[in-house]
Design a protein around this motif. Structure first.
Motif, PDB file in Angstrom:
ATOM      1  N   GLY A   1      -3.214   7.946  -4.103  1.00  0.00           N
ATOM      2  CA  GLY A   1      -4.390   8.271  -4.896  1.00  0.00           C
ATOM      3  C   GLY A   1      -4.631   7.232  -5.974  1.00  0.00           C
ATOM      4  O   GLY A   1      -4.743   6.035  -5.691  1.00  0.00           O
ATOM      5  N   ALA A   2      -4.669   7.694  -7.224  1.00  0.00           N
ATOM      6  CA  ALA A   2      -4.942   6.796  -8.342  1.00  0.00           C
ATOM      7  C   ALA A   2      -3.665   6.328  -9.024  1.00  0.00           C
ATOM      8  O   ALA A   2      -3.727   5.764 -10.118  1.00  0.00           O
ATOM      9  N   ARG A   3      -2.516   6.540  -8.417  1.00  0.00           N
ATOM     10  CA  ARG A   3      -1.259   6.159  -9.034  1.00  0.00           C
ATOM     11  C   ARG A   3      -0.443   5.250  -8.106  1.00  0.00           C
ATOM     12  O   ARG A   3      -0.293   5.537  -6.922  1.00  0.00           O
ATOM     13  N   ALA A   4       0.052   4.167  -8.684  1.00  0.00           N
ATOM     14  CA  ALA A   4       0.961   3.265  -7.984  1.00  0.00           C
ATOM     15  C   ALA A   4       2.304   3.335  -8.704  1.00  0.00           C
ATOM     16  O   ALA A   4       2.370   3.041  -9.899  1.00  0.00           O
ATOM     17  N   SER A   5       3.344   3.737  -7.984  1.00  0.00           N
ATOM     18  CA  SER A   5       4.620   4.008  -8.629  1.00  0.00           C
ATOM     19  C   SER A   5       5.701   3.024  -8.198  1.00  0.00           C
ATOM     20  O   SER A   5       5.861   2.752  -7.011  1.00  0.00           O
ATOM     21  N   ILE A   6       6.424   2.521  -9.189  1.00  0.00           N
ATOM     22  CA  ILE A   6       7.601   1.689  -8.964  1.00  0.00           C
ATOM     23  C   ILE A   6       8.818   2.539  -9.280  1.00  0.00           C
ATOM     24  O   ILE A   6       8.904   3.136 -10.358  1.00  0.00           O
TER      25      ILE A   6
ATOM     26  N   PRO B   1       0.803  -1.229   0.000  1.00  0.00           N
ATOM     27  CA  PRO B   1       0.000   0.000   0.000  1.00  0.00           C
ATOM     28  C   PRO B   1       0.832   1.274   0.000  1.00  0.00           C
ATOM     29  O   PRO B   1       0.341   2.337  -0.429  1.00  0.00           O
ATOM     30  N   ARG B   2       2.061   1.195   0.440  1.00  0.00           N
ATOM     31  CA  ARG B   2       2.915   2.387   0.494  1.00  0.00           C
ATOM     32  C   ARG B   2       3.293   2.894  -0.897  1.00  0.00           C
ATOM     33  O   ARG B   2       3.731   4.036  -1.050  1.00  0.00           O
TER      34      ARG B   2
ATOM     35  N   GLY C   1      -8.631   0.763 -10.229  1.00  0.00           N
ATOM     36  CA  GLY C   1      -8.557   2.113 -10.765  1.00  0.00           C
ATOM     37  C   GLY C   1      -7.192   2.730 -10.631  1.00  0.00           C
ATOM     38  O   GLY C   1      -6.855   3.680 -11.354  1.00  0.00           O
ATOM     39  N   ALA C   2      -6.373   2.216  -9.706  1.00  0.00           N
ATOM     40  CA  ALA C   2      -5.014   2.741  -9.553  1.00  0.00           C
ATOM     41  C   ALA C   2      -4.148   2.240 -10.702  1.00  0.00           C
ATOM     42  O   ALA C   2      -4.140   1.044 -11.016  1.00  0.00           O
ATOM     43  N   LYS C   3      -3.434   3.138 -11.330  1.00  0.00           N
ATOM     44  CA  LYS C   3      -2.591   2.798 -12.465  1.00  0.00           C
ATOM     45  C   LYS C   3      -1.155   2.608 -12.000  1.00  0.00           C
ATOM     46  O   LYS C   3      -0.599   3.465 -11.318  1.00  0.00           O
ATOM     47  N   VAL C   4      -0.569   1.472 -12.382  1.00  0.00           N
ATOM     48  CA  VAL C   4       0.805   1.163 -11.995  1.00  0.00           C
ATOM     49  C   VAL C   4       1.754   1.645 -13.074  1.00  0.00           C
ATOM     50  O   VAL C   4       1.571   1.350 -14.263  1.00  0.00           O
ATOM     51  N   SER C   5       2.764   2.399 -12.675  1.00  0.00           N
ATOM     52  CA  SER C   5       3.755   2.872 -13.636  1.00  0.00           C
ATOM     53  C   SER C   5       5.130   2.853 -13.002  1.00  0.00           C
ATOM     54  O   SER C   5       5.278   2.868 -11.772  1.00  0.00           O
ATOM     55  N   SER C   6       6.151   2.815 -13.865  1.00  0.00           N
ATOM     56  CA  SER C   6       7.539   2.822 -13.404  1.00  0.00           C
ATOM     57  C   SER C   6       8.121   4.217 -13.599  1.00  0.00           C
ATOM     58  O   SER C   6       7.945   4.833 -14.654  1.00  0.00           O
ATOM     59  N   VAL C   7       8.802   4.702 -12.553  1.00  0.00           N
ATOM     60  CA  VAL C   7       9.406   6.025 -12.594  1.00  0.00           C
ATOM     61  C   VAL C   7      10.921   5.861 -12.570  1.00  0.00           C
ATOM     62  O   VAL C   7      11.458   5.292 -11.606  1.00  0.00           O
ATOM     63  N   PRO C   8      11.628   6.314 -13.609  1.00  0.00           N
ATOM     64  CA  PRO C   8      13.095   6.203 -13.589  1.00  0.00           C
ATOM     65  C   PRO C   8      13.675   6.948 -12.391  1.00  0.00           C
ATOM     66  O   PRO C   8      13.104   7.935 -11.918  1.00  0.00           O
TER      67      PRO C   8
END
Length: 285
Positions: A155-160, A150-151, A218-225
């Motif tokens: 909101g609606a964004r899940a970041s790697i 969960p960390r 609804g949360a979108k998973v994306s990778s952040v450099p």
């Protein structure tokens, strides 16, 4: 013989399940914390709460009086070396108090070779201090916990952060807590360093996709450099993001170490799958 166990870090994400499992299994539990009122509110009257600090040896001496054992679950945060200093103080106080077991949560990648990272170096030296204390110990070198997922969601964004390509046997805190409790009743678990792995192998991206699909639709998973995350942290003055970047640079370079076979044979293997854990989170929301 006393069945009183002191839990250090019992109000935290991974310490609380241990404290509750110990109590459910019939142990008396004493919570050691810098914030006694918060702990009493969280745990209720059936748990004893004492105030103190791992950097204050007299408070440790008082808290360990009459204890059979002590469980250490420390989080250094911005001061990772606190984990080393705290473990050294607890180990010394435990030896003086004559406790019969120290248990400690470490990590699967904690090796001398990986001690270039400050957090791993602190854990590696904490393990050494515990082994040197002449008190029977059980060190749990655990992999990634499902409770951390969960960390990653805001909101609606899940970041790697980064690519995070390596798979890990994600483990549920409740399974780990059961194993800690079982270790106190298992003489053969004394003076062991045990690897705690869950039943399934997932990369962080795969685990986060599963968590969001089940518990955070609804949360979108994306990778952040990393370079972009560092820029965002700087421009937004996001101190939390800045603080976690070194860990994720580290986790992208290391892999899961060790073999869980001995832990599973002694204490019973973790059984909670990621899907089961995610469904439990839906029920708790």
């Amino acid at each position: 013989m006393s069945n009183l166990i002191l839990v250090i870090g019992g109000t935290g994400m991974l310490g609380e399940p241990v404290a509750r499992r110990l109590s459910a299994d019939g142990y008396q539990v004493r919570i050691f914390t810098r914030h006694p009122d918060k702990a009493r509110s969280k745990f209720g009257a059936e748990y004893e709460v004492v105030g103190g600090d791992v950097e204050d040896p007299p408070s440790l001496d008082a808290a360990l009086a009459g204890c059979q054992a002590v469980h250490i679950n420390l989080e250094g945060g911005l001061d990772p070396d606190l984990e080393r200093r705290g473990a050294q103080n607890v180990a010394a106080a435990a030896a003086k108090a004559g406790v019969q077991r120290i248990t400690y949560l470490s990590g699967t990648s904690v090796t001398k070779e990986n001690s270039w990272y400050a957090g791993t170096k602190a854990k590696f030296e904490a393990e050494a201090a515990i082994r040197a204390a002449s008190v029977p110990y059980t060190i749990f070198q655990a992999t990634f916990f499902m409770e951390t997922l969960p960390r990653f969601v805001r909101g609606a964004r899940a970041s790697i952060l980064g690519s995070q390509p390596h798979p890990w046997h994600w483990v549920a805190a409740d399974d780990y807590a059961r194993m800690v409790s079982k270790a106190y009743a298992t003489p053969a678990a004394a003076n062991k360093t045990l690897h705690i792995f869950g039943p399934e192998l997932w990369t962080l991206g795969q685990a986060l996709q599963t968590y969001c699909r089940v518990a955070r639709p609804g949360a979108k998973v994306s990778s952040v450099p990393f370079w972009m995350a560092a820029l965002i942290a700087s421009l937004s003055r996001d101190t939390e993001l800045k603080a976690v970047l070194p860990f994720f640079r580290y986790s992208e370079k290391v892999v899961e170490e060790g073999d869980p076979a001995e832990a599973n044979a002694l204490l019973g293997a973790p059984t909670t799958t990621l899907a089961q854990w995610c469904n439990l989170q839906v029920g708790r929301q």
